[in-house]
Enzyme design. Structure first.
Site, short mmCIF file in Angstrom:
data_model
loop_
_atom_site.label_atom_id
_atom_site.label_comp_id
_atom_site.label_asym_id
_atom_site.label_seq_id
_atom_site.Cartn_x
_atom_site.Cartn_y
_atom_site.Cartn_z
N CYS A 187 -3.29 0.48 6.89
CA CYS A 187 -3.49 -0.53 7.88
C CYS A 187 -4.09 -0.04 9.06
O CYS A 187 -4.84 -0.87 9.97
CB CYS A 187 -1.72 -0.93 8.46
SG CYS A 187 -0.95 0.24 8.55
N GLU A 233 4.98 -4.87 11.81
CA GLU A 233 3.77 -3.71 11.48
C GLU A 233 2.56 -4.60 10.90
O GLU A 233 2.74 -4.40 9.57
CB GLU A 233 4.46 -2.51 10.77
CG GLU A 233 5.27 -1.61 11.48
CD GLU A 233 4.81 -0.83 12.55
OE1 GLU A 233 3.59 -0.86 12.91
OE2 GLU A 233 5.53 -0.33 13.32
N SER A 267 0.35 -8.44 6.80
CA SER A 267 -0.78 -8.98 7.51
C SER A 267 -0.42 -9.81 8.82
O SER A 267 0.75 -10.11 8.72
CB SER A 267 -1.64 -9.76 6.47
OG SER A 267 -1.05 -10.91 6.26
N ASN A 327 0.83 -1.35 -0.17
CA ASN A 327 0.00 0.04 -0.14
C ASN A 327 0.87 1.33 0.04
O ASN A 327 0.22 2.27 -0.51
CB ASN A 327 -0.86 0.05 1.20
CG ASN A 327 -0.43 -0.22 2.54
OD1 ASN A 327 0.88 -0.61 2.45
ND2 ASN A 327 -1.23 0.31 3.41
N GLU A 329 8.01 2.03 14.54
CA GLU A 329 8.62 2.80 13.49
C GLU A 329 8.43 3.99 13.85
O GLU A 329 7.50 4.50 14.64
CB GLU A 329 7.96 2.15 12.08
CG GLU A 329 7.92 0.87 11.87
CD GLU A 329 8.13 0.56 10.53
OE1 GLU A 329 6.98 0.78 9.94
OE2 GLU A 329 8.88 -0.08 9.94
N GLU A 337 -10.20 -7.98 9.00
CA GLU A 337 -9.59 -6.65 8.22
C GLU A 337 -9.91 -6.93 6.85
O GLU A 337 -9.76 -7.94 6.29
CB GLU A 337 -8.03 -6.72 8.53
CG GLU A 337 -7.49 -5.53 7.78
CD GLU A 337 -5.90 -5.51 7.87
OE1 GLU A 337 -5.36 -6.75 7.46
OE2 GLU A 337 -5.46 -4.52 8.03
P1 NDP Z 1 1.02 -9.85 3.35
O1 NDP Z 1 1.10 -10.14 4.58
O2 NDP Z 1 0.41 -10.68 2.41
O3 NDP Z 1 2.49 -9.60 2.56
C1 NDP Z 1 3.60 -8.64 3.28
C2 NDP Z 1 4.72 -9.02 2.89
O4 NDP Z 1 5.32 -10.17 3.20
C3 NDP Z 1 4.97 -9.17 0.87
O5 NDP Z 1 6.07 -8.56 0.62
C4 NDP Z 1 4.71 -10.60 0.99
O6 NDP Z 1 5.48 -11.07 -0.12
C5 NDP Z 1 5.84 -11.00 2.17
N1 NDP Z 1 5.71 -12.31 2.53
C6 NDP Z 1 4.53 -13.30 2.30
N2 NDP Z 1 4.49 -14.36 3.16
C7 NDP Z 1 5.84 -14.55 3.55
C8 NDP Z 1 6.80 -15.28 4.43
N3 NDP Z 1 6.05 -16.67 4.51
N4 NDP Z 1 7.95 -15.15 4.74
C9 NDP Z 1 8.33 -13.76 4.62
N5 NDP Z 1 7.88 -12.62 3.91
C10 NDP Z 1 6.53 -13.02 3.36
O7 NDP Z 1 0.68 -8.29 3.34
P2 NDP Z 1 0.04 -7.43 2.12
O8 NDP Z 1 1.15 -6.91 1.08
O9 NDP Z 1 -1.29 -7.93 1.59
O10 NDP Z 1 -0.58 -5.89 2.97
C11 NDP Z 1 -1.50 -5.67 3.55
C12 NDP Z 1 -1.32 -5.89 4.97
O11 NDP Z 1 -0.52 -5.14 5.40
C13 NDP Z 1 -2.65 -5.59 5.85
O12 NDP Z 1 -2.85 -6.65 6.80
C14 NDP Z 1 -2.05 -4.13 6.37
O13 NDP Z 1 -2.86 -3.80 7.38
C15 NDP Z 1 -0.83 -4.53 6.60
N6 NDP Z 1 -0.06 -3.36 6.69
C16 NDP Z 1 0.56 -2.77 7.98
C17 NDP Z 1 0.94 -1.66 8.09
C18 NDP Z 1 1.43 -1.11 9.60
O14 NDP Z 1 2.26 -0.49 9.69
N7 NDP Z 1 0.95 -1.73 10.47
C19 NDP Z 1 1.15 -0.85 7.04
C20 NDP Z 1 0.80 -1.16 5.79
C21 NDP Z 1 0.08 -2.39 5.56
P3 NDP Z 1 4.22 -11.20 -1.47
O15 NDP Z 1 3.18 -10.43 -1.16
O16 NDP Z 1 4.96 -10.50 -2.66
O17 NDP Z 1 4.23 -12.65 -1.73
#
Ligand code: NDP
Length: 485
Positions: free
Chosen positions: A285, A251, A230, A154, A459, A382
């Site tokens: 998020c 996060e 997530s 995002n 952060e 969510e």
């Molecule tokens: P995901 O949890 O699907 O993915 C986050 C990242 O982790 C991606 O780069 C993903 O790779 C990577 N990933 C997935 N599986 C693994 C693993 N087993 N080991 C290591 N890395 C892995 O989140 P989204 O990208 O769908 O983002 C949305 C989510 O992020 C929402 O839940 C949102 O609330 C949260 N978020 C939290 C924030 C905060 O500051 N608290 C800010 C912004 C978002 P890939 O997707 O390329 O497969």
């Protein structure tokens, strides 16, 4: 149509672009049209190895520089980023679909602020002196080593900066893996840091899906993992990092509450709910997607909210007038459409929106549900899209208890004209980032992060320094050593 979005190569390692087309192909889709606008390749084991070796080597040299020297590099990078704000914002819009109206003031801007802020702090990171009679202890604030950053889709420019700036200020090197949905922007952050004088290898970007993230998290060369993603991914990454006793920042997601009391300023409360649900098409998020409104103001609130939503300009995200863009991907749009159906099936009233727009791209209407109850899935899970749930409450104690009844604890907000109530409610919130009479601001000077399942660590702010450094204490004896035999 051709787009100026194809990067020189997929990865940025050791100060240069590197390609390896043996990795899986990752098409980059422009959310406003559905067209493929670039292609990158997932990191192969050889690329992962190259990035980690480069970071490991560079970190030693980087940590030997003074904090002021490191800070100068970060502040120079911030300047370059600001000079290129327009181009970076256009790229962010291509990567995410978020309107240029937003990206031009939020994304590169906020990444630059992190570089500037932590660049400013870098020269003042010190230990302390602890006198113990004649003996004394001094502490040294040391870098952790190689940090891995893993980003959500995002805020790709912002996340790359929010993780990179404190990590580098403390003398760490970073390997950053953006989400495969938005792989373009972090490459620019790496390019700019290198141009600003960061030694080759101090900040590397490699592409890939979860498997590449997982390979990074489990590698012995890595000392710290910072994930934005997530909760389910957070659980996996946290567990994998624990096996290697690595430092973590998590996060994660949320389902945050906004409490609106009868005495609140109605326009401000509506503005807060709009910011907390529809900015970035709801893909934030910390969004306050459970909007608890006190009985006496509820009808007026819903009426005014729906009127204001009519003013949203939905369309071409590159048009500076557009204030509401498409969802980031077809997949995310379908997830949100499913939840909209679930909300209707559960008996909530669809008060506004709820439909996909009949045009190219992944456009949804901003959506409001009323008559939502706490047990509904749309109020518990969510959604990560532009879906606001209105829930009614009668009194303060009840509202607080219901607001806190969730596994998440990222953010929470309260709107009231009663000063003491505002502080009382903020104190009672089980959330890391709270707001009184506003919502969703995240200045670099303030800690940002979640409690409960929404995360570990913070952060931004001086607090982030503690998560990217460790203390060494050195005991100095001034006399003889007394031993028992
Ligand atoms: P995901 O949890 O699907 O993915 C986050 C990242 O982790 C991606 O780069 C993903 O790779 C990577 N990933 C997935 N599986 C693994 C693993 N087993 N080991 C290591 N890395 C892995 O989140 P989204 O990208 O769908 O983002 C949305 C989510 O992020 C929402 O839940 C949102 O609330 C949260 N978020 C939290 C924030 C905060 O500051 N608290 C800010 C912004 C978002 P890939 O997707 O390329 O497969």
């Amino acid at each position: 149509m051709s787009y100026p979005t194809q990067p020189t190569a997929s990865h940025f390692i050791d100060g240069k672009y590197v390609e390896d087309t043996d990795g899986g192909r990752i098409p980059v889709v422009y959310p406003a049209t559905g067209e493929v606008i670039a292609t990158v390749y997932s990191a192969t084991p050889a690329i992962i190895d190259m990035a980690l070796n480069s970071a490991k080597r560079a970190q030693v040299q980087w940590a030997k520089m003074t904090g002021t020297e490191r800070g100068r590099v970060l502040r120079r990078a911030a300047e370059i980023m600001r000079e290129r704000n327009h181009d970076l914002s256009v790229l962010e819009t291509y990567d995410t679909g978020k309107p240029y109206q937003e990206t031009s003031v939020v994304d590169a801007t906020s990444s630059a602020e992190a570089l500037e802020y932590f660049g400013g702090l870098a020269g003042s990171l010190t230990g302390e002196h602890i006198q113990l009679g004649e003996d004394f202890v001094y502490t040294v604030r040391e870098a952790l080593g190689v940090c891995v950053g893993i980003g959500a889709w995002n805020y790709p420019t912002q996340i790359a900066g929010w993780k990179g700036a404190p990590a580098l200020a403390c003398g760490n090197a970073m390997v950053f893996k953006p989400s495969e949905t938005t792989p373009l922007c972090a490459l620019k952050v790496a390019e700019i840091l290198h141009e600003a004088g960061a030694p080759a290898g101090v900040y590397n970007v490699i592409q890939g899906l979860g498997d590449v993230g997982a390979a990074l998290v489990t590698d012995d060369r890595v000392d710290k993992v910072s994930l934005t993603g997530s909760v389910p991914t957070g659980r996996k990454v946290y567990a994998a990092a624990a096996a290697g006793i690595k430092h973590v920042t998590m996060e994660l997601g949320g389902k945050s509450p906004i409490l609106i009391f009868d005495d609140a300023d109605l326009e401000n409360a509506v503005s807060g709910a709009i910011l907390g649900n529809f900015y970035s098409t709801g893909q934030v998020c910390s969004n306050g997607t459970r909007v608890y409104v006190q009985k006496g103001i509820k009808d007026a609130f819903v009426k005014r909210l729906c009127e204001r939503l009519n003013d949203a300009i939905i369309g071409d995200p590159m048009d500076p007038d557009t204030s509401f863009g498409p969802m980031v991907s077809e997949r995310q749009m379908k997830i949100v459409l499913d939840y909209i159906q679930i909300g209707q099936d559960e008996g909530a009233t669809l008060a506004y929106g709820g439909k996909r727009l009949e045009q190219d791209g992944f456009y949804l209407q901003p959506t409001v549900f009323t008559d939502v109850t706490d047990d509904m899935r749309i109020a518990r899970e969510e959604i990560f899209g532009p879906v606001l749930s209105v829930l009614e409450f009668e009194n303060e104690a009840e509202a607080i208890a219901r607001a806190n009844d969730t596994e998440f604890g990222l953010a929470a907000g309260v709107f009231t004209a009663d000063l003491t109530r505002g502080h009382r409610v903020a104190a009672a919130f089980e959330a890391g980032t709270c707001y009184i009479n506003t919502y969703n601001l995240a200045p670099v000077e303030a800690p940002f992060g979640g409690s409960k399942a929404s995360g570990v660590g913070r952060e931004n702010s001086k607090n982030a320094i503690n998560h990217y450094s460790q203390m060494k204490s050195v005991y100095v004896a001034m006399g003889d050593v007394e031993a028992p035999f």
